[in-house]
Design a protein around this motif. Structure first.
Motif, PDB file in Angstrom:
ATOM      1  N   UNK A 199       0.833  -1.200   0.000  1.00 22.64           N
ATOM      2  CA  UNK A 199       0.000   0.000   0.000  1.00 22.64           C
ATOM      3  C   UNK A 199       0.868   1.251   0.000  1.00 22.64           C
ATOM      4  N   UNK A 200       1.955   1.225   0.759  1.00 21.42           N
ATOM      5  CA  UNK A 200       2.855   2.376   0.795  1.00 21.42           C
ATOM      6  C   UNK A 200       3.449   2.656  -0.581  1.00 21.42           C
ATOM      7  N   UNK A 201       3.781   1.591  -1.339  1.00 22.94           N
ATOM      8  CA  UNK A 201       4.400   1.767  -2.662  1.00 22.94           C
ATOM      9  C   UNK A 201       3.439   2.410  -3.645  1.00 22.94           C
ATOM     10  N   UNK A 202       2.161   1.963  -3.609  1.00 20.00           N
ATOM     11  CA  UNK A 202       1.200   2.494  -4.588  1.00 20.00           C
ATOM     12  C   UNK A 202       0.721   3.887  -4.236  1.00 20.00           C
ATOM     13  N   UNK A 203       0.877   4.302  -3.001  1.00 17.32           N
ATOM     14  CA  UNK A 203       0.372   5.628  -2.586  1.00 17.32           C
ATOM     15  C   UNK A 203       1.502   6.582  -2.217  1.00 17.32           C
TER      16      UNK A 203
ATOM     17  N   UNK B 267      -7.312   0.471  -3.543  1.00 15.09           N
ATOM     18  CA  UNK B 267      -6.232  -0.319  -2.940  1.00 15.09           C
ATOM     19  C   UNK B 267      -6.311  -0.277  -1.410  1.00 15.09           C
ATOM     20  N   UNK B 268      -6.677   0.918  -0.868  1.00 14.20           N
ATOM     21  CA  UNK B 268      -6.814   1.023   0.578  1.00 14.20           C
ATOM     22  C   UNK B 268      -7.901   0.073   1.080  1.00 14.20           C
TER      23      UNK B 268
ATOM     24  N   UNK C 208      -4.435  -3.937  14.798  1.00 12.63           N
ATOM     25  CA  UNK C 208      -5.516  -3.865  13.802  1.00 12.63           C
ATOM     26  C   UNK C 208      -6.089  -2.453  13.761  1.00 12.63           C
ATOM     27  N   UNK C 209      -6.302  -1.882  14.934  1.00 13.57           N
ATOM     28  CA  UNK C 209      -6.813  -0.511  15.005  1.00 13.57           C
ATOM     29  C   UNK C 209      -5.821   0.461  14.390  1.00 13.57           C
ATOM     30  N   UNK C 210      -4.525   0.258  14.651  1.00 19.14           N
ATOM     31  CA  UNK C 210      -3.487   1.134  14.097  1.00 19.14           C
ATOM     32  C   UNK C 210      -3.429   1.015  12.581  1.00 19.14           C
ATOM     33  N   UNK C 211      -3.504  -0.193  12.050  1.00 24.19           N
ATOM     34  CA  UNK C 211      -3.471  -0.387  10.595  1.00 24.19           C
ATOM     35  C   UNK C 211      -4.671   0.267   9.930  1.00 24.19           C
ATOM     36  N   UNK C 212      -5.855   0.077  10.559  1.00 18.08           N
ATOM     37  CA  UNK C 212      -7.056   0.698  10.003  1.00 18.08           C
ATOM     38  C   UNK C 212      -6.949   2.224  10.024  1.00 18.08           C
ATOM     39  N   UNK C 213      -6.460   2.787  11.112  1.00 17.80           N
ATOM     40  CA  UNK C 213      -6.319   4.245  11.217  1.00 17.80           C
ATOM     41  C   UNK C 213      -5.349   4.762  10.174  1.00 17.80           C
ATOM     42  N   UNK C 214      -4.240   4.066   9.973  1.00 22.40           N
ATOM     43  CA  UNK C 214      -3.249   4.485   8.948  1.00 22.40           C
ATOM     44  C   UNK C 214      -3.845   4.392   7.553  1.00 22.40           C
ATOM     45  N   UNK C 215      -4.552   3.311   7.282  1.00 22.78           N
ATOM     46  CA  UNK C 215      -5.142   3.133   5.962  1.00 22.78           C
ATOM     47  C   UNK C 215      -6.160   4.223   5.672  1.00 22.78           C
ATOM     48  N   UNK C 216      -6.994   4.538   6.655  1.00 24.69           N
ATOM     49  CA  UNK C 216      -7.996   5.576   6.450  1.00 24.69           C
ATOM     50  C   UNK C 216      -7.356   6.950   6.279  1.00 24.69           C
ATOM     51  N   UNK C 217      -6.246   7.180   6.972  1.00 19.56           N
ATOM     52  CA  UNK C 217      -5.524   8.448   6.790  1.00 19.56           C
ATOM     53  C   UNK C 217      -4.975   8.552   5.380  1.00 19.56           C
ATOM     54  N   UNK C 218      -4.472   7.447   4.856  1.00 18.63           N
ATOM     55  CA  UNK C 218      -3.960   7.442   3.475  1.00 18.63           C
ATOM     56  C   UNK C 218      -5.109   7.622   2.494  1.00 18.63           C
ATOM     57  N   UNK C 219      -6.294   7.050   2.799  1.00 17.16           N
ATOM     58  CA  UNK C 219      -7.465   7.105   1.930  1.00 17.16           C
ATOM     59  C   UNK C 219      -7.797   8.538   1.521  1.00 17.16           C
TER      60      UNK C 219
ATOM     61  N   UNK D 291     -14.570  -0.609  12.045  1.00 19.76           N
ATOM     62  CA  UNK D 291     -13.953   0.555  11.388  1.00 19.76           C
ATOM     63  C   UNK D 291     -14.347   0.593   9.915  1.00 19.76           C
ATOM     64  N   UNK D 292     -14.296  -0.576   9.278  1.00 22.62           N
ATOM     65  CA  UNK D 292     -14.613  -0.686   7.860  1.00 22.62           C
ATOM     66  C   UNK D 292     -16.012  -0.151   7.567  1.00 22.62           C
ATOM     67  N   UNK D 293     -16.980  -0.628   8.330  1.00 22.55           N
ATOM     68  CA  UNK D 293     -18.365  -0.226   8.116  1.00 22.55           C
ATOM     69  C   UNK D 293     -18.587   1.241   8.500  1.00 22.55           C
TER      70      UNK D 293
END
Length: 649
Positions: A48-52, A128-129, A107-118, A161-163
């Motif tokens: 995910x880091x590479x594509x964003x 991709x996120x 899991x919470x940290x990964x979700x928070x990071x992904x949403x920040x990248x989103x 988090x997803x929902x």
């Protein structure tokens, strides 16, 4: 409590042992799965880091992935270290709890990071996120199969988090993907729950198998009656103790113990009483033995002890204490019982440098105790070593002997005091070995019995005796001794009967002598053999009467035609000692039962005179005649050997 109940309580009640086993099993499996989960997370993070990378700020595209990678890598390495060893139960429990908490937080940290990248990427990046979050959720849940609470936490946190983020977005594709992920991860959790139940059942089964194995191992080494170590356990312990003594250059002693009179109790009062007696003897032996001694029941009425101390004086004191304890009266179900014990000791490595040999020497010392010092301890000594070598030579010579040419029969007269003439001859064995010369029957007959050679010896002696007896006039009788093996072995009585019938000698002129020891060896078989010989017409003499343990019982249940009173009661008979009263009682008993009574071992005129006064009719002993060869025996037939006289009533 039986083994099945013990294991059921252990497993089904979720005992501490079961929980410990489950924790260890979980820890073992998780130590392989958790590192895989973190590697999966690290790969997904950098994908995910590479594509964003070009769209998101450097803090989100580089620094956050580095921090998350270090966290995941540290956990992976930590679990690899745990998996390399065997953690204590407390450490395993702590590791599983820590992993459950860490899984929720990461899991919470990964979700928070992904949403920040989103928020910083285009539509492709956002897809991709969403894919990153979905595949990370499913992958993490899959890797936590055997840590179900952690898998549930990861699934709930990620899906929540997803929902919460994607449903309000209004994007139909994202909404569909989020619902799809919820359904798939939910299905995964259901599958994982089933797998977890199977896993716990497998742990239960394994623990049950191990518990059964331990129980079987315990039962295999424990005597089921007395709960003492058994024969197998004893020999394993003896080997280990001898090896330790050899390394430490120390000594140990082996004691063999056998109960005198136990079989009589068993036959007279029944096996339940005999079993109670064995249990009580085991309890007394435990009290009599030192605390560091190893006591085992080898089988039957035989026990063995391993003692660390090998001082001769201490061993003999221990033997005396054991004999005193065993000889004390027993009260079993209202029945008063008296027995005694014989004990034999041998010392490692003084007497033998091998475990089997020291046991064999202790057994020989026990044999000597039973033969010569009943109820007393005997310590193996140099003379016993010489006797063992001598017995080995005699046994080998017996095996190599041509019995028909080397074995001969001598005949000792049994005199009728009323007529002064010979009433019968007792056949006695003689052996002139080509290798050893003349060997005493007191030596070679017990060896033949122990070596299993006595049946062949009996056959040769009986054939020779019957051949010689053919030359005697009627009603002269032949008295012939049978060993325990002759009357207790299967088909023994049939073989003897065949020899008698083939000889042509009248069976009604034969008295087969059996000892009380022979009868007690295997009473049911012995009784059948005696009844078969009696049915043939042969007489049955109970030899050494009064020296055994159940004479009156045997007289009541067996078809006995004669009693033979042992020499031990005849010594100093004229002094009117206890022996005098015993002989008088035995003669009176025989008269009341209507059977003959032979007193053997008469060696003086005074003994003979006293026996006349007591009304004894049949006597045997050196005072009348020593054993004779066949020619001399024929010359005695019809001769008046002693002055005839009327017997007193």
């Amino acid at each position: 409590m039986c083994a099945s109940n013990l294991i059921q309580n252990l497993i089904l009640s979720r005992s501490a042992e079961y929980k410990d086993a489950l924790l260890r099993a979980q820890c073992k499996v998780i130590s392989r799965q958790v590192p895989l989960m973190h590697v999966l997370c690290i790969v997904n993070i950098w994908a995910l880091s590479f594509t964003t990378f070009s769209d998101a700020p450097l803090a989100l595209s580089l620094y956050c992935p580095l921090i998350l990678t270090m966290l995941c890598a540290s956990q992976a390495l930590w679990w690899l270290k745990i998996g390399a060893g065997v953690p204590a139960v407390e450490d395993a429990e702590l590791a599983l709890v820590r992993t459950g908490r860490f899984s929720g937080l990461i899991t919470l940290a990964l979700c928070a990071w992904a949403l920040a990248v989103f928020a910083h990427v285009d539509a492709y990046g956002q897809s991709h996120v969403v894919f990153f979050m979905a595949i990370t959720i499913i992958g993490s849940v899959s890797c936590l199969t055997y840590l179900l609470p952690a898998a549930i936490v990861v699934g709930l946190v990620a899906n929540a988090v997803f929902l919460a983020f994607l449903v309000p977005s209004g994007n139909t594709v994202f909404l569909t993907m989020s619902l799809n992920v919820v359904v798939v991860s939910g299905a995964f959790l259901l599958v994982l729950a089933g797998n977890y139940r199977e896993f716990t059942a497998q742990v239960e089964a394994q623990l049950r198998t191990e518990a059964l194995g331990r129980e079987n191992q315990r039962l295999a080494n424990i005597d089921s009656l007395t709960h003492l170590p058994n024969r197998r356990s004893f020999f394993a312990r003896l080997s280990a103790e001898c090896a330790a003594a050899s390394s430490n250059q120390s000594r140990l002693a082996v004691a063999m113990l056998d109960l005198d009179g136990f079989k009589a109790v068993n036959d007279l009062y029944g096996h339940p009483t005999g079993d109670c007696l064995l249990v009580e003897v085991g309890r007394r032996l435990e009290q009599a033995c030192p605390g560091d001694a190893f006591l085992a029941r080898l089988g039957g009425d035989e026990y063995a002890i391993i003692v660390a101390s090998a001082d001769e004086a201490d061993l003999l004191r221990l033997g005396d204490r054991i004999c005193e304890e065993v000889a004390a009266p027993y009260v079993l179900d209202g029945i008063s019982v008296l027995i005694s014990a014989s004990v034999g000791f041998a010392v490692y490595p003084d007497h033998a440098a091998e475990p089997d040999l020291v046991f064999e020497y202790a057994d020989y010392a026990l044999y000597e105790a039973k033969q010569n010092k009943t109820g007393r301890p005997v310590l193996f000594c140099r003379e016993h070593s010489f006797a063992i070598l001598r017995n080995a030579k005699i046994e080998q010579a017996l095996r190599d002997a041509d019995l028909r040419s080397e074995i001969a029969v001598a005949f000792q007269p049994i005199i009728d005091l009323e007529t002064g003439r010979v009433a019968a001859f007792e056949a006695l064995s003689r052996w002139e070995s080509r290798e050893l010369g003349d060997v005493s029957p007191a030596q070679f007959i017990p060896i033949a019995e122990k070596a299993g050679l006595v049946s062949e010896l009996t056959r040769v002696l009986l054939e020779q005796s019957l051949c010689a007896a053919q030359q005697w006039p009627e009603p002269l009788r032949l008295s012939f001794n049978l060993s325990p093996k002759d009357i207790c072995a299967a088909g023994g009585a049939l073989r003897i009967a065949n020899i008698v019938l083939k000889s042509g000698f009248d069976p009604r002129r034969i008295d087969f002598e059996i000892t009380e020891t022979a009868m007690m060896h295997d009473f049911p078989h012995a009784r059948q053999a005696v009844e078969a010989l009696r049915a043939l017409g042969c007489g049955i003499s109970l030899d050494d009467f009064g020296t055994g343990y159940s004479s009156l019982t045997q007289l009541q249940t067996l078809p006995i035609t004669k009693l033979k009173i042992d020499r031990c009661f005849v010594t100093d008979l004229q002094e009117q000692t206890t022996g005098y009263r015993i002989v008088k009682s035995m003669l009176s008993l025989a008269r009341e039962m209507g059977i003959d009574c032979i007193v053997e071992g008469v060696e003086t005129e005074e003994e003979l005179r006293t026996l006349r006064q007591l009304g004894c009719r049949l006597v045997q002993g050196f005072h009348m005649s020593k054993p004779l060869d066949q020619q001399a025996a024929r010359r005695y037939v019809g001769a008046v050997l002693i002055e005839p006289g009327r017997l007193s009533a």
